[in-house]
Design an enzyme around this catalytic site. Structure first.
Site, PDB file in Angstrom:
ATOM      1  N   ASP A 168      -8.187  -9.255   3.928  1.00 37.98           N
ATOM      2  CA  ASP A 168      -8.014  -8.117   4.826  1.00 37.98           C
ATOM      3  C   ASP A 168      -9.102  -8.017   5.887  1.00 37.98           C
ATOM      4  O   ASP A 168     -10.003  -7.194   5.757  1.00 37.98           O
ATOM      5  CB  ASP A 168      -8.005  -6.820   3.988  1.00 37.98           C
ATOM      6  CG  ASP A 168      -7.404  -5.646   4.774  1.00 37.98           C
ATOM      7  OD1 ASP A 168      -7.473  -4.528   4.262  1.00 37.98           O
ATOM      8  OD2 ASP A 168      -6.873  -5.883   5.875  1.00 37.98           O
TER       9      ASP A 168
ATOM     10  N   GLU B 123     -12.662  -2.793  11.495  1.00 33.38           N
ATOM     11  CA  GLU B 123     -12.690  -1.885  10.330  1.00 33.38           C
ATOM     12  C   GLU B 123     -13.760  -2.300   9.331  1.00 33.38           C
ATOM     13  O   GLU B 123     -14.439  -1.451   8.740  1.00 33.38           O
ATOM     14  CB  GLU B 123     -11.310  -1.912   9.662  1.00 33.38           C
ATOM     15  CG  GLU B 123     -11.208  -1.243   8.323  1.00 33.38           C
ATOM     16  CD  GLU B 123      -9.826  -1.438   7.668  1.00 33.38           C
ATOM     17  OE1 GLU B 123      -9.687  -1.093   6.490  1.00 33.38           O
ATOM     18  OE2 GLU B 123      -8.901  -1.976   8.347  1.00 33.38           O
TER      19      GLU B 123
ATOM     20  N   GLU C 277       0.824  -1.223   0.000  1.00 34.97           N
ATOM     21  CA  GLU C 277       0.000   0.000   0.000  1.00 34.97           C
ATOM     22  C   GLU C 277       0.851   1.263   0.000  1.00 34.97           C
ATOM     23  O   GLU C 277       0.609   2.199   0.778  1.00 34.97           O
ATOM     24  CB  GLU C 277      -0.981  -0.031   1.168  1.00 34.97           C
ATOM     25  CG  GLU C 277      -1.937  -1.216   1.089  1.00 34.97           C
ATOM     26  CD  GLU C 277      -3.027  -1.232   2.145  1.00 34.97           C
ATOM     27  OE1 GLU C 277      -4.103  -1.797   1.856  1.00 34.97           O
ATOM     28  OE2 GLU C 277      -2.798  -0.686   3.249  1.00 34.97           O
TER      29      GLU C 277
HETATM   30  O1  GCW Z   1      -6.801  -3.108   6.631  1.00 34.80           O
HETATM   31  C1  GCW Z   1      -6.064  -2.391   5.755  1.00 34.80           C
HETATM   32  C2  GCW Z   1      -6.420  -1.002   6.115  1.00 34.80           C
HETATM   33  C3  GCW Z   1      -5.266  -0.046   6.104  1.00 34.80           C
HETATM   34  C4  GCW Z   1      -4.103  -0.699   6.834  1.00 34.80           C
HETATM   35  C5  GCW Z   1      -3.732  -1.962   6.099  1.00 34.80           C
HETATM   36  C6  GCW Z   1      -2.633  -2.738   6.766  1.00 34.80           C
HETATM   37  C7  GCW Z   1      -2.455   0.382   8.159  1.00 34.80           C
HETATM   38  O2  GCW Z   1      -7.424  -0.568   5.283  1.00 34.80           O
HETATM   39  O3  GCW Z   1      -5.703   1.119   6.751  1.00 34.80           O
HETATM   40  O4  GCW Z   1      -2.990   0.167   6.875  1.00 34.80           O
HETATM   41  O5  GCW Z   1      -4.824  -2.833   6.023  1.00 34.80           O
HETATM   42  O6  GCW Z   1      -2.921  -3.738   7.407  1.00 34.80           O
HETATM   43  O7  GCW Z   1      -1.484  -2.354   6.647  1.00 34.80           O
END
Ligand code: GCW
Length: 727
Positions: free
Chosen positions: A376, A404, A302
């Site tokens: 995720d 989240e 990311e």
């Molecule tokens: O869950 C996703 C989130 C990001 C997060 C990423 C991660 C900190 O949307 O906000 O970044 O994973 O785990 O690195």
């Protein structure tokens, strides 16, 4: 006990307690009912401790605070007498040494709680090989009484199954929290070290009470300033507060820090100046924090910098940092949350493809920190295929406490059910019974090291976690990291009894509500294996139609693959073949007709009129699950309404209000999802199930600009050109 006394006892338990706001968490220590006070008072007449270490002192004060609260009258430090609680280690306490207790198998953190006789007096001994073990034993003894368990004739030896039990705080240095839903960061770095908020100590008590022994304090999308000497000095002050509670501090490190902080031209792990820089940086940290835990690193993920920027492997990246930490006993948690938009491969396969070939290449002081699933933190994911696939590597399980993707603060979802599902998952790596628990506790492959990590849900809110019941996720994470074999049911019973009341009517109705809550959220958000269907950025609410984001694998359509034929992501050999990353028995199950419904659309693309095991078509089954989820939230509300007599007004009404929000949003999830999918299925609603009240455009137009927790793409991790932190 006569019927009158029984009625009086239950009446006493039912009287609503004085107003509370959840600040005391599960360490409430409110006076117990008279019968319990009479039962336990003879077993806690005084606290006896020899030796004077910070950890022993906090153990003593916790016992004094706990018993004085629970017994409704002061219990103090004293000498050996009947009913005394004698705490200590053989090294620090001649009384304990004299008892020659079998502490050999307890290691550094285990404890023994034993009812015995000392100098002719009936006492309870809490003994261990270290004062931290004594602290853990003290919390366990209090928990025994808070949950009205026997406290006499005890012989309880307990050792943690997993060595490193960490929380990762995704807190930014500006006080925001990525994916945080409980207010601002609890870490007030601006005032540290000159003012240390007393909440740091309460948080440390809470963590120690469930065996959490490490925290990383900053967002894994790391700000390089955290490694600057100014912040390391601040961190040292925090470490001093947490140390007596057995909690080590860790930092999320930015892989390019040698450039931004070290003024080097490169962060190439193969470059000797880079290795030297990490060594110097780490040595500097240990001069200030001798028991520093180590680093968590999010690299090449990311947008974060990493070794791939220099065509080096993830192992080369991790190892240059690990080598700097090794002389100090430090650990690298190297995150496997790696996927790239440049790689057209199914996102669910990418981390496995990236890390599996590196098995055995990571140093012994490196954990590959792997999320529970391959996408995720979704409401339900099959366990990550890396579990069981890297026998020569330390793997740490990473789960998320902050919800989240599960409705964030206002949806009651008891996460230990999800955590257990992952821990009990059989990887078949070494035949049947090769569970994720055995992978991460090291027993499957005979690893010494073991670790479990939770992304924290803690914030500045008075109740710490934004919602009362979200505290159970923090509590439950700690309990499961200590002992993954505990049941979600038993943990819920403990937590409810310690946090609210042990009244059987309350506990016996609220536990099933909590246990059911995880499946409920799966039903109204992502039933039958659907996943990643949420709105953009803040991930608050549904967005199954989203298809225009910067990266294809960020789009919900990438995952639901809805078309005229059907729904679901074909990950079988005829599709992306992600099933082949699992051991053969698992791969066979997921690519075949016997696939459990709960994983169906995760692994297969299924026709809308496909006949399900229930006899329904896929379309009808989908609608039935959505509506079952909403109805179940209605049942949760009824249950909680009936719990009003047992809970103080403030916590009862906040939870009741949140459950109402949950029901409204569950309806939204259902209606929006059906409005989108019916544009492909063109099938009528099953009998008794209403069409969404609005058209698709209505749901597509719903927008929340300031829903909390979204990563601020303008904040430090992304602009990261600090004025010069090395100065
Ligand atoms: O869950 C996703 C989130 C990001 C997060 C990423 C991660 C900190 O949307 O906000 O970044 O994973 O785990 O690195």
């Amino acid at each position: 006990m006569s019927r009158f006394l029984a009625a009086a006892f239950l009446l006493l338990l039912a009287i609503p307690a004085r107003a509370e706001d959840g600040y005391d968490l599960w360490l409430r220590y409110r006076p117990m009912e008279a019968a319990a006070q009479a039962r336990y008072r003879p077993l806690a007449t005084a606290i006896v401790s020899q030796g004077n270490s910070p950890s022993l002192n906090v153990a003593k004060s916790e016992l004094i605070q706990g018993f004085s609260g629970l017994l409704g009258k002061p219990v103090g430090a004293g000498g050996v007498m009947d009913g005394a609680v004698v705490i200590g280690t053989p090294a620090g306490s001649p009384l304990i040494a004299g008892l020659q207790l079998p502490l050999g198998k307890l290691g550094r953190e285990g404890y023994l709680i034993r009812s015995t006789v000392l100098s002719g007096h009936a006492v309870t001994v809490i003994a261990a090989n270290s004062d931290i073990g004594v602290l853990y034993g003290s919390f366990a003894f209090l928990r025994q009484i808070q949950t009205r368990q026997p406290a006499d004739h005890l012989d309880l030896a307990n050792v943690p199954r997993i060595k490193l039990r960490l929380l990762n705080h995704w807190d930014n240095l500006d006080g925001t929290i990525e994916r945080g839903y409980a207010g601002h960061s609890i870490f007030d770095w601006q005032k540290i070290p000159d003012y240390m908020d007393p909440r740091y100590t309460v948080m440390a008590r809470a963590n120690a009470s469930v065996g959490i022994n490490g925290i990383s304090v900053n967002n894994v999308s790391a700000d390089v300033w955290m490694l600057s000497s100014m912040y390391i000095d601040k961190l040292a002050a925090l470490a001093d507060v947490l140390r007596p509670y057995g909690i080590r501090v860790y930092v999320a490190a930015r892989f390019s820090a040698p450039i931004e902080l070290g003024k080097l031209k490169t962060a190439d792990p193969a470059d000797p100046t880079v290795a030297a820089w990490w060594k110097k940086e780490v040595d500097g940290i240990y001069r200030r924090i001798p028991d520093f835990g180590g680093f968590v690193v999010k690299a090449n993920s990311e947008g974060q910098p990493g070794p791939r920027d220099y065509d080096r492997t993830q192992a080369e990246g991790a190892n240059v940092i690990a080598d700097a930490l090794a002389p100090h006993g430090g650990i690298v948690f190297w995150r496997a949350f790696v996927y790239s938009e440049k790689d057209p491969t199914d996102r669910a396969k990418q981390a496995y493809n990236e890390f599996k070939p590196l098995d055995g290449k990571f140093r012994d002081n490196v954990f590959v920190q792997t999320k529970n699933g391959a996408i995720d933190f979704q409401p339900r994911e099959p366990a990550h295929p890396l579990f069981g696939a890297m026998p020569k590597t330390n793997l740490a399980l990473e789960v998320q406490l902050s919800k989240e993707y599960l409705g964030q603060t206002t949806h009651l979802v008891y996460l230990p059910v999800l955590f257990k599902e992952v821990l009990d998952w059989d990887t078949f790596a070494k035949g049947k019974g090769s569970t994720v628990t055995k992978v991460i506790d090291g027993s499957l492959e005979g690893h010494d090291q073991s670790a479990m990590v939770g992304v924290s849900n803690i914030g500045e809110d008075r109740n710490w976690t934004g919602a009362q019941f979200s505290q159970a996720d923090w509590y439950g994470f700690g309990r499961l990291a200590w002992n993954p074999d505990l049941s979600a049911d038993a943990i819920a019973r403990e937590w409810l009894g310690m946090t609210f009341t042990i009244h059987p009517a309350f506990v016996n109705q609220t536990v099933p509500m909590m246990i059911a809550s995880r499946e409920v959220v799966v039903d109204y958000m992502t039933p039958l294996g659907l996943h990643h269907q949420m709105a953009t950025g803040h991930h608050f609410g549904p967005g199954p139609w989203v298809s225009d984001l910067a990266r294809p694998e960020w789009n919900p359509v990438y995952y639901n693959r809805a078309d005229a034929k059907g729904l679901g992501f074909d990950r079988t050999p005829s599709g992306s073949d992600a099933t082949s990353q699992y051991a053969p028995p698992v791969a066979k199950l997921f690519s075949g007709a016997d696939i459990p419904d709960r994983y169906l659309l995760w692994f297969q693309h299924v026709a809308w009129d496909h006949k399900m095991k229930s006899g329904h078509t896929l379309w009808d089954e989908l609608v039935v699950h959505y509506d079952a989820g909403i109805a179940a939230v209605g049942e949760m509300r009824k249950t909680w309404a009936a719990m009003k007599p047992y809970v103080d007004g403030e916590r009862w009404s906040q939870t009741a209000a949140f459950l109402a929000i949950q029901q409204k949003e569950a309806q939204w999830w259902r209606d929006a999802s059906i409005a989108y999918f019916e544009t492909f299925s063109h099938m009528p609603m099953p009998a008794g199930h209403a069409s969404p009240p609005h058209d698709l455009a209505y749901y597509e137009a719903i927008y929340f600009p300031y829903a909390p927790g979204r990563p601020d793409y303008t904040a430090a991790p992304f602009r990261n050109k600090p004025k010069d932190p090395s100065e």
